[in-house]
Motif scaffolding. Structure first.
Motif, PDB file in Angstrom:
ATOM      1  N   HIS A 302      -0.897  37.490  45.123  1.00 31.25           N
ATOM      2  CA  HIS A 302      -0.945  36.118  45.615  1.00 31.25           C
ATOM      3  C   HIS A 302       0.282  35.869  46.478  1.00 31.25           C
ATOM      4  CE1 HIS A 302      -0.214  31.699  45.475  1.00 31.25           C
ATOM      5  NE2 HIS A 302      -1.443  31.756  45.902  1.00 31.25           N
ATOM      6  N   LEU A 303       0.039  35.415  47.714  1.00 30.12           N
ATOM      7  CA  LEU A 303       1.117  35.160  48.661  1.00 30.12           C
ATOM      8  C   LEU A 303       1.053  33.718  49.142  1.00 30.12           C
ATOM      9  CD1 LEU A 303       0.710  38.319  50.944  1.00 30.12           C
ATOM     10  CD2 LEU A 303       2.069  38.107  48.860  1.00 30.12           C
ATOM     11  N   PRO A 304       2.184  33.142  49.527  1.00 27.94           N
ATOM     12  CA  PRO A 304       2.136  31.822  50.174  1.00 27.94           C
ATOM     13  C   PRO A 304       1.286  31.902  51.438  1.00 27.94           C
ATOM     14  CG  PRO A 304       4.398  32.456  49.625  1.00 27.94           C
ATOM     15  CD  PRO A 304       3.553  33.655  49.395  1.00 27.94           C
ATOM     16  N   LEU A 311       4.036  38.536  53.363  1.00 32.47           N
ATOM     17  CA  LEU A 311       3.042  39.561  53.680  1.00 32.47           C
ATOM     18  C   LEU A 311       3.704  40.908  53.933  1.00 32.47           C
ATOM     19  CD1 LEU A 311       0.106  40.331  54.271  1.00 32.47           C
ATOM     20  CD2 LEU A 311       0.456  39.578  56.634  1.00 32.47           C
ATOM     21  N   GLU A 312       4.814  40.917  54.659  1.00 30.51           N
ATOM     22  CA  GLU A 312       5.513  42.174  54.927  1.00 30.51           C
ATOM     23  C   GLU A 312       6.087  42.771  53.642  1.00 30.51           C
ATOM     24  OE1 GLU A 312       5.423  43.846  57.703  1.00 30.51           O
ATOM     25  OE2 GLU A 312       4.177  42.256  58.548  1.00 30.51           O
ATOM     26  N   LEU A 313       6.599  41.913  52.758  1.00 29.33           N
ATOM     27  CA  LEU A 313       7.102  42.402  51.472  1.00 29.33           C
ATOM     28  C   LEU A 313       5.981  43.029  50.655  1.00 29.33           C
ATOM     29  CD1 LEU A 313       9.511  39.483  50.506  1.00 29.33           C
ATOM     30  CD2 LEU A 313      10.173  41.866  50.923  1.00 29.33           C
ATOM     31  N   LYS A 314       4.822  42.352  50.630  1.00 30.73           N
ATOM     32  CA  LYS A 314       3.688  42.910  49.896  1.00 30.73           C
ATOM     33  C   LYS A 314       3.308  44.273  50.452  1.00 30.73           C
ATOM     34  CE  LYS A 314      -1.208  42.793  49.383  1.00 30.73           C
ATOM     35  NZ  LYS A 314      -2.497  42.206  49.743  1.00 30.73           N
ATOM     36  N   LYS A 315       3.216  44.379  51.768  1.00 29.43           N
ATOM     37  CA  LYS A 315       2.849  45.660  52.386  1.00 29.43           C
ATOM     38  C   LYS A 315       3.826  46.753  51.977  1.00 29.43           C
ATOM     39  CE  LYS A 315       0.624  43.769  56.537  1.00 29.43           C
ATOM     40  NZ  LYS A 315       0.741  43.627  58.013  1.00 29.43           N
ATOM     41  N   TYR A 316       5.102  46.426  51.947  1.00 29.33           N
ATOM     42  CA  TYR A 316       6.111  47.417  51.558  1.00 29.33           C
ATOM     43  C   TYR A 316       5.923  47.843  50.109  1.00 29.33           C
ATOM     44  CZ  TYR A 316      10.638  49.328  50.210  1.00 29.33           C
ATOM     45  OH  TYR A 316      11.623  50.137  49.713  1.00 29.33           O
ATOM     46  N   PHE A 317       5.766  46.874  49.207  1.00 32.43           N
ATOM     47  CA  PHE A 317       5.633  47.215  47.786  1.00 32.43           C
ATOM     48  C   PHE A 317       4.357  48.020  47.545  1.00 32.43           C
ATOM     49  CE2 PHE A 317       8.054  43.030  47.112  1.00 32.43           C
ATOM     50  CZ  PHE A 317       9.276  43.684  47.153  1.00 32.43           C
ATOM     51  N   VAL A 318       3.257  47.601  48.169  1.00 31.01           N
ATOM     52  CA  VAL A 318       1.997  48.324  47.997  1.00 31.01           C
ATOM     53  C   VAL A 318       2.121  49.750  48.514  1.00 31.01           C
ATOM     54  CG1 VAL A 318      -0.403  48.454  48.779  1.00 31.01           C
ATOM     55  CG2 VAL A 318       0.519  46.289  47.944  1.00 31.01           C
ATOM     56  N   LEU A 331      -3.542  44.113  36.514  1.00 33.80           N
ATOM     57  CA  LEU A 331      -2.367  43.285  36.729  1.00 33.80           C
ATOM     58  C   LEU A 331      -2.509  42.460  38.005  1.00 33.80           C
ATOM     59  CD1 LEU A 331       0.520  45.775  35.864  1.00 33.80           C
ATOM     60  CD2 LEU A 331      -0.106  43.742  34.570  1.00 33.80           C
ATOM     61  N   THR A 332      -1.753  41.379  38.083  1.00 32.72           N
ATOM     62  CA  THR A 332      -1.692  40.569  39.295  1.00 32.72           C
ATOM     63  C   THR A 332      -0.231  40.312  39.629  1.00 32.72           C
ATOM     64  OG1 THR A 332      -1.934  38.582  37.922  1.00 32.72           O
ATOM     65  CG2 THR A 332      -3.923  39.446  38.975  1.00 32.72           C
ATOM     66  N   PHE A 333       0.038  40.088  40.927  1.00 32.28           N
ATOM     67  CA  PHE A 333       1.412  39.969  41.402  1.00 32.28           C
ATOM     68  C   PHE A 333       1.553  38.760  42.321  1.00 32.28           C
ATOM     69  CE2 PHE A 333       0.508  44.377  40.531  1.00 32.28           C
ATOM     70  CZ  PHE A 333       1.640  44.840  39.877  1.00 32.28           C
ATOM     71  N   THR A 334       2.729  38.164  42.308  1.00 32.71           N
ATOM     72  CA  THR A 334       3.100  37.101  43.235  1.00 32.71           C
ATOM     73  C   THR A 334       4.376  37.494  43.965  1.00 32.71           C
ATOM     74  OG1 THR A 334       2.119  35.270  41.977  1.00 32.71           O
ATOM     75  CG2 THR A 334       3.946  34.724  43.424  1.00 32.71           C
ATOM     76  N   VAL A 335       4.410  37.277  45.269  1.00 34.63           N
ATOM     77  CA  VAL A 335       5.660  37.303  46.016  1.00 34.63           C
ATOM     78  C   VAL A 335       6.062  35.852  46.222  1.00 34.63           C
ATOM     79  CG1 VAL A 335       6.815  37.957  48.151  1.00 34.63           C
ATOM     80  CG2 VAL A 335       5.108  39.478  47.163  1.00 34.63           C
TER      81      VAL A 335
END
Length: 484
Positions: A302-304, A311-318, A331-335
């Motif tokens: 879930h992103l703002p 979005l860029e942080l999510k791409k990096y973590f994924v 599991l679910t994740f929030t940035v």
């Protein structure tokens, strides 16, 4: 990059809309010169607009088939878990027609966030609204949970179950009290509603309980028990292109698919695809180059809305998790990049505010009790770590998640009776971090089952650094949901 201030928000009541209405919305967006739209976290449709003062803009927006809002945040969409039907387990009495009947009673545009949710599923969060109606075990009777302060970790449960066809009446009466400006407590709100309107109730016989929060893989073509199919579509940049979506709506009309359902995860689901039409749908996807095989790593974040940094942080973590061949299924994740945002995922990556622009980025990693976001309680796993460290922490947490699942399967209790008897919780007055005696604080080397009274006076909050003296005990409300 489009910002939220440049958007039209189209309110899709309950996240349910017909392909005909969807097509009209797409035509308006295209008429205004845009070939894409976005999906919001509250099951609404968003698309950018030029200067609203420009000639023809307001006239074009009047052609929208649903209520909309331009560059404001006054009204809200009603969120429902209709989208989870046929996709996840559901409460037996909560069929499609019940959702429709109840939603039809909301004949006004709410200004408060209203949730209408089945607790048996985990795709749609239960308590992200100000007014949360949660299905009970009794036919068409609902719990009411009120939550007006986003800083309050616990919503308040009304003492009665409310009949489904009276939910709109109750919600409207709450709104008319204007509880924000009058700073009413939740019990006061409910008491005044009882004085002003008549509605059907029945006694609560058991507190609300939740199943394990296993998050589904919701993309691609999937068969239902009735022999039909549902199709889940997700696009990683949250830009859904109008040309493809118009073709999809046309195919819905051609193959007698009457509804589309939006999710809070910036994706949507098409239900009721017949076996004989499956090939036609697969051709549509193939012809347009639509990927329906994203890793489950990507689907559960879930992103703002329209936050490029998140979005860029999510791409990096994924990407980092994918390189390690790690599974995060369930599991679910929030940035989290914004303050005071209500959380509804298992794990949270929270960016710390910078004291000066030259400070390096630093993140906190938090996780929900039992990895179940419906418990309303989050514990700090790590504080002020660099972006490069976060993926390894997420891997550790995913392993802990699967370990506790295995313990449940073996019938083992996560917390012995002696541990449960402690179960006192203390909250930092400044950042609302929770110290739970049953869990201790691994970051500060405080063992589980350590009473807060035995924690050294030198203890500091792992999130904001406040002293032990700034913690206060959190009362366990009899009205709060039972923890499984």
């Amino acid at each position: 990059m489009t910002t939220s201030e440049q958007l039209v928000r189209v309110f899709v009541k309950g996240g349910i809309l017909s392909p005909g209405d969807f097509r009209k919305i797409l035509e308006v967006a295209q008429h205004l010169g845009f070939d894409y739209f976005h999906l919001g976290s509250r099951q609404d449709i968003l698309f950018p607009v030029p200067d609203p003062e420009a000639e023809g803009v307001i006239d074009a927006l009047r052609d929208l088939p649903l209520e909309y809002e331009l560059n404001q945040k006054v009204n809200q969409n009603i969120v429902s878990s209709y989208v989870s039907l046929d996709v996840m387990p559901s409460t037996k009495w909560l069929a499609s027609h019940i959702y429709h009947y109840v939603l039809d009673t909301f004949d006004y545009q709410p200004q408060e966030k209203i949730n209408l949710v089945d607790p048996m599923q985990s795709m749609v969060p239960l308590f992200t609204g100000n007014i949360n109606f949660i299905a009970s075990q009794f036919d068409n009777y609902w719990y009411l949970y009120i939550r007006y302060s986003e800083l309050d970790p616990l919503p308040w449960c009304a003492p009665d179950l409310i009949y489904g066809f009276d939910l709109a009446k109750v919600a409207r009466a709450i709104e008319q009290l204007n509880p924000r400006s009058r700073t009413l407590t939740a019990p006061e709100i409910y008491r005044r509603v009882q004085e002003q309107v008549t509605f059907n109730t029945r006694e609560i016989q058991a507190p609300l309980t939740f199943p394990e929060p296993t998050f589904p893989y919701y993309e691609g073509m999937n068969r239902t028990q009735e022999g039909k199919y549902w199709l889940g579509l997700y696009w990683r940049n949250n830009c859904f292109y109008v040309d493809f979506m118009r073709a999809l709506c046309d195919l819905c009309l051609e193959t007698n698919v009457g509804k589309l359902s939006l999710t809070p995860w910036k994706s949507f689901i098409v239900k009721g695809i017949a076996e004989k039409d499956r090939v036609i749908w697969e051709k549509l996807l193939g012809k347009n180059g639509i990927n329906v095989r994203h890793s489950s790593l990507e689907l559960n974040w879930h992103l703002p809305v329209l936050n490029q940094e998140a979005l860029e942080l999510k791409k990096y973590f994924v990407r980092m998790l994918d390189q390690q061949d790690i599974s995060t299924y369930g599991l679910t994740f929030t940035v989290k990049t914004q303050a005071h945002k209500i959380l509804f995922t298992s794990v949270v990556i929270e960016k710390n505010p910078k004291a000066t622009p030259d400070d390096p980025d630093a993140f906190n990693v938090l996780y929900a009790r039992d990895f179940n976001p419906n418990t309303f309680e989050y514990f700090t796993y790590a504080r002020r770590v660099s972006k490069e460290i976060v993926p390894s922490l997420l891997i550790e947490l995913s392993k802990q998640y699967y370990d506790q699942l295995d313990a449940h399967k073996k019938g083992a209790e996560k917390a012995p009776t002696a541990q449960k008897s402690l179960n006192k919780r203390f909250r930092c007055r400044h950042c609302l971090n929770i110290y739970d005696e049953a869990y201790g604080d691994a970051l500060n080397h405080i063992a589980p089952e350590t009473p807060f009274a035995d924690v050294p006076d030198t203890y500091q909050c792992p999130v904001c650094g406040s002293p032990k003296a700034d913690y206060e005990e959190v009362p366990v409300s009899q009205a709060s949901p039972a923890k499984e």
